[in-house]
Design an enzyme around this catalytic site. Structure first.
Site, PDB file in Angstrom:
ATOM      1  N   TYR A 124      42.679  26.148  41.795  1.00 32.35           N
ATOM      2  CA  TYR A 124      42.816  24.964  40.949  1.00 32.35           C
ATOM      3  C   TYR A 124      43.504  23.825  41.698  1.00 32.35           C
ATOM      4  CZ  TYR A 124      41.245  27.804  37.080  1.00 32.35           C
ATOM      5  OH  TYR A 124      40.490  28.604  36.259  1.00 32.35           O
ATOM      6  N   LYS A 171      43.037  40.424  44.818  1.00 32.82           N
ATOM      7  CA  LYS A 171      41.843  40.723  45.609  1.00 32.82           C
ATOM      8  C   LYS A 171      42.231  40.601  47.095  1.00 32.82           C
ATOM      9  CE  LYS A 171      37.434  41.721  45.508  1.00 32.82           C
ATOM     10  NZ  LYS A 171      36.883  42.926  44.890  1.00 32.82           N
ATOM     11  N   ASP A 205      38.831  43.897  40.291  1.00 28.62           N
ATOM     12  CA  ASP A 205      37.595  44.450  39.704  1.00 28.62           C
ATOM     13  C   ASP A 205      37.896  45.773  38.996  1.00 28.62           C
ATOM     14  OD1 ASP A 205      38.133  44.872  42.389  1.00 28.62           O
ATOM     15  OD2 ASP A 205      36.059  45.052  43.032  1.00 28.62           O
ATOM     16  N   ASP A 229      43.173  32.877  34.299  1.00 28.10           N
ATOM     17  CA  ASP A 229      42.318  32.140  33.373  1.00 28.10           C
ATOM     18  C   ASP A 229      41.272  33.092  32.779  1.00 28.10           C
ATOM     19  OD1 ASP A 229      40.998  30.170  32.020  1.00 28.10           O
ATOM     20  OD2 ASP A 229      40.457  28.978  33.766  1.00 28.10           O
TER      21      ASP A 229
END
Ligand code: NAD
Length: 335
Positions: A124, A171, A205, A229
């Site tokens: 962002y 991740k 994931d 988000d």
């Protein structure tokens, strides 16, 4: 003395749900001097800017706001007012409590988790450019200051509220540097101030799969901006949807309270949106300013409306037939 609270009605369903929330808070007897401020699409028409200077100045002065959702154009147009506000006032922690609500039947019972989302960095950053025609880059920013700050917030939040575990979604197997820094900071902060709080890391994931299998195994979820988000909306889906999940954007000297949901243009202006998420955000705000008695009364009142299960008093998204204002009226009757 009355608390001075900036209020931004926002776009789409914003004005409907924010006015309902204001009515509830006023009816609970808290003396609030609401300072109405423009932002979003309506503000462009009247002031030529989606985030007018008067809005920024007032939030800077009063450091407390209740905000409705603001529409952000897709793929073009002005940059997000929400992102600008969060950066401008360094509202680095987005806090979204997600709990199973009484009377709202979903696939899961006993969900009681909170998403702590880093709110100022990651993808962002707004740093995007075209390298050569047909190739664009979007830059993900992670700073040690930002990652440490949000980890510290999450562990302090967990400690203060007697929560047992912090789980980091990441991740770092792929984004070894940016997400690597995020988990490095989380580990250090856990070692420093985590005390007896359990610490867990999950590749996101796998984390998503674990959440939909058994959300009750999670407590505090800590993650960077984009993941937070997405996971916030996913978690909302576990407990009855976006109509029942509140949020707070917290900085060191300013706080803006708003629901997780957006401006919902599909239902705007129809008096059918659920105002509960903004009302719950208002409850978070009241707790933040020490008005805990009123906060508890409002919470008890909406729990009573939900438990009552009267379809005439519930909005459509949670199985009823009532309108936005009728839901607020039902809640006010229980105060
Ligand atoms: P959304 O959250 O507005 O709506 C998603 C779905 O949930 C829609 O079907 C909507 O009808 C439903 N919904 C949302 N809030 C509800 C409520 N209170 N009661 C009942 N149903 C509700 O997401 P979207 O449609 O993807 O986004 C619309 C706009 O909102 C976009 O411009 C987006 O950028 C903006 N947005 C703003 C914020 C914010 O201001 N903080 C947050 C998210 C999205």
């Amino acid at each position: 003395m009355a608390h001075r609270v900036c209020v931004i009605s926002g776009d789409g369903i914003g004005p409907e749900v924010v006015s309902a929330a204001r009515r509830v808070i006023d009816a609970a007897g808290v003396a609030i001097d609401w300072i109405e401020l423009p932002a979003g699409a309506g503000a462009v028409e009247r002031f030529g800017d989606v985030l007018p200077a008067q809005t920024i100045d007032a939030i800077r002065q009063h450091r407390l706001a209740l905000k409705g959702p603001i529409t952000t154009p897709i793929g073009k147009g002005f940059s997000s007012v929400n992102v600008r506000l969060r950066k401008l006032f360094n509202l680095y922690a987005a806090v979204r409590p997600v709990r199973s609500m009484p009377g709202i039947k979903t696939r899961y019972d006993n969900v009681e988790l909170v998403v702590v989302r880093e709110n100022t960095e990651g993808l962002y950053s707004g740093l995007e450019h075209e390298v050569v025609p047909g190739v664009v880059e979007s830059i993900k920013v992670a700073t040690r200051v930002g990652c440490e700050r949000i980890a510290r917030y999450a562990f302090n939040y967990a400690r203060e509220r007697g929560r047992k575990k912090v789980t980091v979604f990441h991740k770092a197997n792929i984004m070894k540097m940016s997400d690597g820094l995020f988990i490095d900071c989380a580990r250090r902060v856990h070692a420093e101030i985590g005390g007896s709080i359990q610490y867990e890391e999950l590749i996101i994931d796998n984390g998503c799969m674990q959440i939909v299998r058994d959300p009750t195994r999670f407590d505090v979820l800590l993650m960077e901006n984009l993941y937070g988000d997405l996971i916030s909306d996913l978690c909302a889906g576990l407990v009855g949807g976006l109509g029942v999940v509140p949020g707070a954007n917290i900085g060191d000297d300013c706080a803006v309270f708003e629901a997780v949901h957006g401006s919902a243009p599909d239902i705007a202006g129809k008096n059918i949106a659920n105002p509960l998420a903004v009302i719950m955000s208002g409850v978070m705000m009241l707790n933040h300013i020490g008005q805990t008695e009123a906060a508890t009364r409002i919470r008890d009142a909406y729990d009573a409306v939900l438990t009552g299960g009267n379809r005439d008093e519930l909005t459509r998204d949670i199985g009823g037939t009532a309108g936005t204002q009728q839901f607020a009226d039902a809640l006010i009757r229980r105060l």
